[in-house]
Enzyme design. Structure first.
Site, PDB file in Angstrom:
ATOM      1  CE  LYS A 198      -3.634   2.418   2.438  1.00 22.33           C
ATOM      2  NZ  LYS A 198      -4.611   2.416   3.525  1.00 22.33           N
ATOM      3  CE  LYS A 250      -6.132   1.720  -0.599  1.00 23.03           C
ATOM      4  NZ  LYS A 250      -6.699   1.703   0.717  1.00 23.03           N
TER       5      LYS A 250
HETATM    6  C1  PBG Z   1      -7.067   3.465   5.252  1.00 21.75           C
HETATM    7  C2  PBG Z   1      -7.538   3.430   3.852  1.00 21.75           C
HETATM    8  C3  PBG Z   1      -7.379   4.414   2.876  1.00 21.75           C
HETATM    9  C4  PBG Z   1      -8.000   3.932   1.721  1.00 21.75           C
HETATM   10  C5  PBG Z   1      -8.530   2.685   2.030  1.00 21.75           C
HETATM   11  N1  PBG Z   1      -8.210   2.376   3.342  1.00 21.75           N
HETATM   12  C6  PBG Z   1      -6.825   5.777   2.958  1.00 21.75           C
HETATM   13  C7  PBG Z   1      -5.409   6.023   3.273  1.00 21.75           C
HETATM   14  O1  PBG Z   1      -4.609   5.115   3.462  1.00 21.75           O
HETATM   15  O2  PBG Z   1      -5.072   7.210   3.366  1.00 21.75           O
HETATM   16  C8  PBG Z   1      -8.088   4.648   0.422  1.00 21.75           C
HETATM   17  C9  PBG Z   1      -9.069   4.094  -0.544  1.00 21.75           C
HETATM   18  C10 PBG Z   1      -9.368   4.981  -1.677  1.00 21.75           C
HETATM   19  O3  PBG Z   1      -8.719   6.022  -1.900  1.00 21.75           O
HETATM   20  O4  PBG Z   1     -10.302   4.637  -2.422  1.00 21.75           O
HETATM   21  N2  PBG Z   1      -8.067   2.976   6.130  1.00 21.75           N
END
Ligand code: PBG
Length: 330
Positions: A198, A250
């Site tokens: 991520k 992601k």
């Molecule tokens: C954190 C989380 C995020 C997203 C999903 N889970 C945000 C981040 O890490 O700042 C982003 C998902 C998206 O942008 O569609 N709980």
């Protein structure tokens, strides 16, 4: 006759029937997962301005979305909770009657086994500082103190009926900590989806509006540097060793190379999350008439599939399922 090409790849592209016959990758509704936002203390679904067509749901409207998702034949829903009250510890995340845990119960009831109910396991929606973990005295994200809260969240989400926990916090050792806590509690049935690779991405912008994020600053001390691909593979391998049932990359579109590398290294299913900014860009360009919306949606999804994703989280899951049923192709 010389001078003419003997090898003619175009032969297999001459008709729709030929093209379909030789297509290498396919989208299926059952491999799409819809992320759903559920907000506490609202009377009616609230539109999210940077995500046209996406809403913050009430518990009641969640029920209809889940029923629609089952009807559409998609593989799952991923629930995010937006609490009315936040604090430094993210207390609402572990409360059995916190909005996320209540939403899980409603979703499980509405799904009636027709899809896999999944839940986001992270503190950022629940903390008043917006970080994915709790902070130490110096204001840094405290990895190991956060793991203890994640373990408690996992038990609360499992008790609410979540079948697959989405570990999106990027704390070191989170998969092992949560697996141990679940196993010790006898919840060996609950599966773990590790958001392994991520990245610290600008493409999460619209999501911050969707969950009313309180974050100032960034997440670069725990999420990955966009410049690194080997490190993404390393994170996935670590998570598999710690017991992840599924690993994820992601965002998806800007990280297809990482997705391909993780897919070839992984011994467990690999998923990808087409995030809010990827959604918003296509919607915005389509609104201006700069792009064919339907084709761009399907092309973006098949590209993620082609790179190696077994399943995709996408805000277009329901719409794409309908397009696929109608036989529309990118
Ligand atoms: C954190 C989380 C995020 C997203 C999903 N889970 C945000 C981040 O890490 O700042 C982003 C998902 C998206 O942008 O569609 N709980």
């Amino acid at each position: 006759m010389t001078g003419f090409p003997q090898v003619r790849p175009r032969r297999l592209r001459q008709s729709r029937a030929f093209r379909q016959l030789v297509s290498e990758h396919d989208l299926h509704a059952r491999h799409l997962i819809l992320p759903v936002f559920v907000r506490e203390a609202i009377e009616a679904p609230q539109p999210i301005s940077s995500m046209p067509g996406v809403f913050q749901h009430t518990l009641e409207s969640l029920r209809s979305v889940v029923a629609e998702a089952v009807e559409a034949g998609i593989g799952g829903v991923m629930i995010f909770g937006v609490p009315a009250v936040r604090d430094a510890r993210g207390t609402e995340s572990t409360a059995p009657d916190g909005i996320l845990n209540r939403a899980i119960r409603v979703a499980v009831d509405a799904a009636r086994g027709g899809l896999v109910v999944q839940s986001d396991l992270c503190l950022d929606e629940f903390t008043d500082h917006g970080h994915c973990g709790v902070l130490d005295a110096a204001g840094n994200v405290d990895n190991d103190a956060t793991l203890e809260i994640y373990a408690e969240m996992a038990l609360a989400q499992a008790a609410a009926g979540s079948q697959l926990l989405g570990l999106s916090g990027m704390m070191d050792g989170q998969v092992a900590a949560i697996r141990n806590a679940l196993d010790r509690a006898g919840r060996t049935d609950v599966a773990l989806l590790a958001y392994s690779a991520k990245y610290a991405s600008s493409f999460y912008g619209p999501f911050r509006e969707a969950v009313d994020s309180q974050l100032t600053g960034d997440r670069r001390t725990y999420q990955l540097d966009p410049a690194n691909s080997r490190e993404g593979v390393r994170e996935a391998e670590l998570d598999i060793t710690e017991g992840a049932d599924i690993v994820m990359v992601k965002p998806a579109g800007p990280y297809l190379d990482v997705l391909a590398r993780v897919a070839s290294a992984s011994t467990v299913p690999v998923w990808a999350y087409q995030v809010s900014g990827e959604f918003a860009m296509i919607e915005a360009a389509a609104q201006r008439g700069w792009i064919d919306r339907t084709r761009a949606i399907l092309e973006s999804l098949v590209g993620i599939k082609r790179a190696g994703a077994d399943a995709i989280l996408t805000y277009w899951a329901l719409e794409a399922a309908v397009l696929l049923r109608e036989g529309v192709i990118a």
